[in-house]
Design a protein around this motif. Structure first.
Motif, PDB file in Angstrom:
ATOM      1  N   ARG A 168       7.112   8.693  -2.024  1.00  0.00           N
ATOM      2  CA  ARG A 168       6.760  10.155  -2.885  1.00  0.00           C
ATOM      3  C   ARG A 168       7.893  10.979  -2.967  1.00  0.00           C
ATOM      4  O   ARG A 168       8.233  11.437  -4.218  1.00  0.00           O
ATOM      5  CB  ARG A 168       5.412  10.731  -2.357  1.00  0.00           C
ATOM      6  CG  ARG A 168       4.964  12.024  -3.057  1.00  0.00           C
ATOM      7  CD  ARG A 168       3.776  12.610  -2.010  1.00  0.00           C
ATOM      8  NE  ARG A 168       3.695  13.846  -2.800  1.00  0.00           N
ATOM      9  CZ  ARG A 168       4.415  15.114  -2.369  1.00  0.00           C
ATOM     10  NH1 ARG A 168       5.351  14.928  -1.629  1.00  0.00           N
ATOM     11  NH2 ARG A 168       3.995  16.138  -2.869  1.00  0.00           N
ATOM     12  N   ALA A 196       4.379   5.694   2.139  1.00  0.00           N
ATOM     13  CA  ALA A 196       3.750   6.629   0.958  1.00  0.00           C
ATOM     14  C   ALA A 196       4.727   7.804   0.876  1.00  0.00           C
ATOM     15  O   ALA A 196       5.005   8.247  -0.148  1.00  0.00           O
ATOM     16  CB  ALA A 196       2.319   6.760   1.252  1.00  0.00           C
ATOM     17  N   LEU A 236       0.750  -1.027  -0.048  1.00  0.00           N
ATOM     18  CA  LEU A 236      -0.125  -0.096  -0.089  1.00  0.00           C
ATOM     19  C   LEU A 236       0.711   1.193   0.030  1.00  0.00           C
ATOM     20  O   LEU A 236       0.643   2.217  -0.718  1.00  0.00           O
ATOM     21  CB  LEU A 236      -0.843   0.043   1.191  1.00  0.00           C
ATOM     22  CG  LEU A 236      -2.242  -0.900   1.328  1.00  0.00           C
ATOM     23  CD1 LEU A 236      -3.056  -0.569   2.523  1.00  0.00           C
ATOM     24  CD2 LEU A 236      -2.939  -0.044   0.118  1.00  0.00           C
ATOM     25  N   TRP A 261       1.925   6.533  -6.603  1.00  0.00           N
ATOM     26  CA  TRP A 261       0.793   7.220  -7.634  1.00  0.00           C
ATOM     27  C   TRP A 261       0.610   8.635  -7.169  1.00  0.00           C
ATOM     28  O   TRP A 261       0.758   9.389  -8.262  1.00  0.00           O
ATOM     29  CB  TRP A 261      -0.483   6.622  -6.756  1.00  0.00           C
ATOM     30  CG  TRP A 261      -1.693   6.921  -7.581  1.00  0.00           C
ATOM     31  CD1 TRP A 261      -2.140   6.968  -8.689  1.00  0.00           C
ATOM     32  CD2 TRP A 261      -3.022   7.327  -6.979  1.00  0.00           C
ATOM     33  NE1 TRP A 261      -3.427   7.192  -8.806  1.00  0.00           N
ATOM     34  CE2 TRP A 261      -4.005   7.544  -7.784  1.00  0.00           C
ATOM     35  CE3 TRP A 261      -3.384   7.561  -5.678  1.00  0.00           C
ATOM     36  CZ2 TRP A 261      -5.278   7.693  -7.381  1.00  0.00           C
ATOM     37  CZ3 TRP A 261      -4.764   7.784  -5.316  1.00  0.00           C
ATOM     38  CH2 TRP A 261      -5.751   8.090  -6.041  1.00  0.00           C
ATOM     39  N   THR A 307      -2.526  10.299   4.637  1.00  0.00           N
ATOM     40  CA  THR A 307      -1.348   9.770   5.370  1.00  0.00           C
ATOM     41  C   THR A 307      -1.269  10.608   6.609  1.00  0.00           C
ATOM     42  O   THR A 307      -1.008  10.079   7.695  1.00  0.00           O
ATOM     43  CB  THR A 307      -0.119   9.782   4.391  1.00  0.00           C
ATOM     44  OG1 THR A 307      -0.097  10.964   4.040  1.00  0.00           O
ATOM     45  CG2 THR A 307      -0.349   8.737   3.528  1.00  0.00           C
ATOM     46  N   VAL A 349      -3.546  11.523  -1.024  1.00  0.00           N
ATOM     47  CA  VAL A 349      -2.601  10.775  -0.286  1.00  0.00           C
ATOM     48  C   VAL A 349      -2.000  11.504   0.633  1.00  0.00           C
ATOM     49  O   VAL A 349      -1.802  10.780   1.899  1.00  0.00           O
ATOM     50  CB  VAL A 349      -1.503  10.168  -1.431  1.00  0.00           C
ATOM     51  CG1 VAL A 349      -0.417   9.251  -0.726  1.00  0.00           C
ATOM     52  CG2 VAL A 349      -2.128   9.068  -2.246  1.00  0.00           C
ATOM     53  N   LEU A 354       0.746   3.798  -3.132  1.00  0.00           N
ATOM     54  CA  LEU A 354       0.334   5.113  -2.737  1.00  0.00           C
ATOM     55  C   LEU A 354       1.416   6.122  -3.127  1.00  0.00           C
ATOM     56  O   LEU A 354       1.142   7.409  -3.506  1.00  0.00           O
ATOM     57  CB  LEU A 354      -0.439   5.283  -1.467  1.00  0.00           C
ATOM     58  CG  LEU A 354      -1.668   4.720  -1.304  1.00  0.00           C
ATOM     59  CD1 LEU A 354      -1.840   4.779   0.118  1.00  0.00           C
ATOM     60  CD2 LEU A 354      -2.687   5.356  -2.050  1.00  0.00           C
TER      61      LEU A 354
END
Lengths: 555, 308
Positions: free
Chosen positions: B195, B191, B112, B119, B136, B132, B116
């Motif tokens: 990112r 995540a 996950l 993404w 989060t 996101v 994420l």
């Protein structure tokens, strides 16, 4: 989700807009979740509120906390006792209405002098494995529990029986015998018990699970037996105890005693968190929760209505006073501390009124309990408290309050007590000494505490004697020793009728309340909630708790 | 590589000895009396007290206790808990629960979290990214026990999709909800880490070069940018695996999972020396091995790192 998310140039928007939007999304998400969950607190089976038919059969489940042992003499944990209530028949049982002893595995108990007792047992009774339940099986169980080197938990319940001291010699010595000299097996169904001294409350003691009989298997393979106890009660184990998960009982085919079970099976599901157990009850996966957390009192009352009961318990909290410290020597000062505590305020604010203010040294459910025995000493009278406090000469130095950190509510009420002592008596320097139970025990037992401490008492049997002797009798942790008090207790123990015993115990209690080595605070109560699937719910405030055999199931 | 592995494995022996001794000493020097603590407010008869102290070697000096423990350990005996259950047996049962929960949470967290993160990273500044980031922040900010109770009420009581608690439904059903709750914090963190790291690498020269060579977009992202950006994520996930397997006290408590976390908590409360030391020994081993695995993975992800 929010509209307008798909803007082609979102990345070039001013920094503010996405932030505001993100916050909004978060707030909405959080709000939505909470709102959804809140409306979710509906009992799954609330649609079926018809009375449960009183027909045998069916199975139900009970939420439980992991017990320590399942061999009767090895445990005094209330969670274990709840299971043993179904698996064993003790010689006597307590009537759930008023706590007087009634025959169960025994047919009669007789004495002429309160010292030598003759027990007659039911003939032809069998253990779940087919072994006969004889007087010898009772004697063997009691011998094992009373034998010091067994290291069994219920050892001290046998103190009254003649020969106990030989099985528990002073430290460093080993006992030379394994048998209580006070037990004589006269024939298969007769056991004569000789006590060290007359003890009128002995019949009540015989309702405690440690007095249940044990079959041979308990001694040949003690560890295996503890996981799969074989008893003489209406239910037998269905497979071994699965630690931290479950204990399953089923109807015992061999049972011929006076309390045949209604349900076919009982499933105990073991929980660490009582909140989780309550959630499972709401979800309809568990039928009984016998200790709903006090914090959820209002919710439980609202959701379960008729399927909710507050069961008074014999358990009480006290504030013990370190009478070995000269600053606490004057009874006036001890009374001042007692009268400075707002019991109704604390039980309301911290325990949602599930606990009730104490007005006596003994629990409110105990036969012989006198409402208001403590008088104004246990009432909240700040002005009078201040006057007594000054009359006693005040207090110097630090006042330390000792308690264990086993439950967060202890810190809450101790803080409240500290504030009340500060406000009402003007004691400036108050500190809280909170620690693990393993640390606190030795400090209190060796009289090293320099301030008031939390004392708790769980009644073994519903007699005033249990409280008075257990808390303040000779050799207890209170450090209190009063010959007149001890003489009154002995007089009550030797009295030929219950009325005479009670009269002596009352005098003893009055004496203790005048001297006040121990301040009564409040009575515990248990909240029980159950599903619409079960009926005929019988709860008593004694060791038995939920009467497993009586419950009927809709099936 | 083989010599490196062997050396690292040998290192764990002194680490194990040192930690068991340390924990043993710590449990030993703690004040208080575990046996009296067990009995609550009721005094224990001296004869019973003496017997129990002897049974659990509490009447012996520290070094004798430790020697006894090591002797038992060599025979595969970890001692007994205060309820008389062999520690090894108690741990074996609990270990399965914790391993299932920890691995479920870890897989959820890794998959996950990275999904994420990628993404959001590829859609920087658009609504996916903001969703996101917002989501989060929320799961990182909310304490586990609130998430846990909410999840139970919503998915267990109200919707009935998952069991509320317990392990009776078996893997995976019984472990999905607690696994998700346990994974939420880490997944949020992974995540965000993915990112940020991905964004940094997408701007790097070698990615521009790869694009300029005419490589397809997905190849540029997966083979070049993502592979490099996963280094910090793998470090984090490695440590996470260790701590997830060490048991999650709060999650196990709320979801009534009889795992290691619960056991450690209860044993420390009870001053149950053998159990605390036994659990710690196993945990140290788990941490050593997961760290080793992480170090080996580094080499696979980044060819500049070599183990010789």
């Amino acid at each position: 989700m929010l509209t307008g998310g798909r803007q082609p140039h979102a990345a070039r928007l001013p920094a503010r807009a996405p932030l505001v939007r993100t916050l909004l999304v978060r707030a909405l998400l959080a709000f939505g979740l909470v709102a959804f969950a809140a409306t979710g607190c509906v009992r799954a089976d609330s649609e079926d509120d018809r009375p449960v038919p009183a027909v045998p059969g069916g199975a139900y489940s009970v939420a439980l906390t992991e017990p320590d042992h399942l061999t009767p003499g090895r445990t005094t944990s209330s969670y274990a006792l709840q299971v043993l209530q179904g698996v064993f028949d003790t010689p006597l049982a307590l009537d759930p209405r008023d706590g007087h002893p009634v025959p169960l595995a025994a047919t009669s108990l007789t004495t002429t002098d309160q010292r030598v007792w003759t027990l007659k047992f039911r003939a032809g009774a069998l253990f779940h494995n087919g072994e006969p339940v004889t007087a010898a099986a009772f004697a063997a169980a009691w011998d094992a529990a009373a034998y010091g080197p067994s290291g069994w938990d219920a050892n001290s319940y046998f103190t009254q029986i003649a020969g106990y001291d030989q099985l528990n010699p002073p430290e460093g010595q080993l006992p030379t015998t394994r048998h209580l000299s006070g037990l004589d097996v006269l024939d298969d169904t007769t056991l004569r018990v000789t006590l060290k001294a007359p003890f009128s409350q002995f019949p009540m003691l015989l309702s405690f699970p440690a007095f249940a009989p044990l079959p041979q298997a308990a001694f040949t393979d003690p560890d295996g037996y503890d996981l799969h106890p074989v008893g003489n009660g209406p239910f037998q184990l269905d497979g071994a105890w699965r630690h931290n998960q479950r204990i399953d009982l089923k109807r015992a085919a061999s049972y011929t005693g006076p309390r045949p079970p209604m349900a076919d099976a009982v499933h105990f599901r073991i929980f660490t968190s009582k909140d989780t157990a309550f959630t499972e009850l709401q979800a309809g996966h568990v039928d009984f929760v016998t200790s709903v957390p006090a914090a959820r009192a209002y919710e439980a009352k609202r959701t379960f209505g008729r399927h909710y009961a507050v069961r008074p318990s014999g358990t009480m909290d006290y504030l013990g006073l370190p009478i070995w410290d000269p600053r606490y020597a004057k009874p006036e000062l001890r009374r001042a501390i007692s009268m400075a505590i707002d019991r109704p305020g604390i039980t309301r604010a911290i325990y949602n009124e599930v606990f009730t203010p104490a007005d006596s040294l003994v629990g409110a459910t105990i036969p012989g309990h006198r409402a208001g025995a403590c008088g104004e000493t246990c009432e909240y009278r700040p002005a009078e408290a201040k006057r007594l406090f000054q009359q006693a000469g005040g207090f110097t130095g630090t006042l330390a309050l000792y308690f264990a950190n086993s439950d967060p509510s202890y810190l809450q009420w101790m803080t409240a007590v500290a504030n009340e002592l500060r406000q009402n008596l003007g004691i400036r320097d108050i500190v809280l000494r909170t620690m693990a139970a393993a640390d606190l025990g030795p400090i209190l037992n060796h009289h090293q505490a320099t301030g008031p401490y939390r004392q708790n008492w769980v009644a073994d049997y519903p007699s005033e004697q249990d409280y008075l002797a257990g808390l303040l009798g000779p050799g207890t942790r209170s450090g209190w020793s009063d010959p007149a008090f001890n003489a009154l207790l002995a007089q009550g123990d030797a009295a030929p009728t219950p009325e005479q015993s009670t009269a002596s115990y009352h005098q003893a209690e009055d004496l203790a309340l005048r001297e006040l080595p121990l301040i009564p605070l409040w009575n515990w109560q248990d909240q029980t909630a159950w599903s619409g699937r079960v009926g005929n719910v019988q709860l008593d405030p004694y060791a038995a708790g939920l009467h497993l055999e009586e419950i009927t199931v809709r099936h | 590589m083989g010599r490196y592995l062997l050396r690292r494995l040998l290192y764990t022996v002194p680490v194990l000895l040192a930690t068991t001794f340390l924990i043993h000493t710590l449990v030993f020097v703690l004040p208080g009396d575990p046996i009296q603590g067990l009995a609550g407010d009721r005094p224990v008869p001296a004869s019973v007290l003496a017997e129990l102290r002897h049974r659990y070697h509490l009447d012996q000096p520290l070094f004798v206790q430790y020697a006894e423990y090591l002797r038992g350990l060599l025979h595969g005996d970890l001692g007994r808990t205060f309820t008389g259950e062999p520690v090894a047996e108690a741990l074996a049962g609990r270990w399965q629960v914790t391993a299932r929960l920890g691995l479920t949470a870890w897989v959820l967290e890794a998959s996950l979290g990275t999904a994420l993160g990628v993404w959001a990273g590829l859609r920087r500044g658009r609504w996916a990214d903001r969703l996101v980031l917002g989501g989060t922040t929320l799961v990182i900010a909310v304490p586990v026990y609130i998430l846990g109770y909410l999840a139970q009420l919503v998915f267990g009581v109200r919707l009935g999709w998952f069991p509320v608690s317990g392990t009776e439904a078996g893997w995976p059903t019984a472990y999905l909800l607690p696994g998700l709750v346990l994974a939420s914090f880490g997944a949020g963190y992974v995540a965000r880490l993915t990112r940020t790291s991905l964004l940094e690498h997408l701007r790097a020269d070698y990615v521009r070069t790869a694009s300029a060579k005419g490589l397809p977009r997905h190849r540029v992202v997966v083979r070049h940018a993502l592979r490099n950006s996963l280094l910090p994520v793998v470090t984090f996930l490695g440590v996470e695996l260790g701590s997830l397997l060490a048991g999650a006290v709060v999650t196990e408590y709320i979801f009534n999972l009889p795992g290691i976390g619960q056991q450690v908590f209860q044993s420390i409360q009870l001053r149950e020396g053998p159990t605390v030391v036994g659990v710690t020994t196993v945990l140290v081993l788990v941490f050593c091995l997961t760290n080793l695995a992480v170090d080996v993975l580094y080499g696979l992800l980044d060819p500049r790192i070599r183990h010789d």
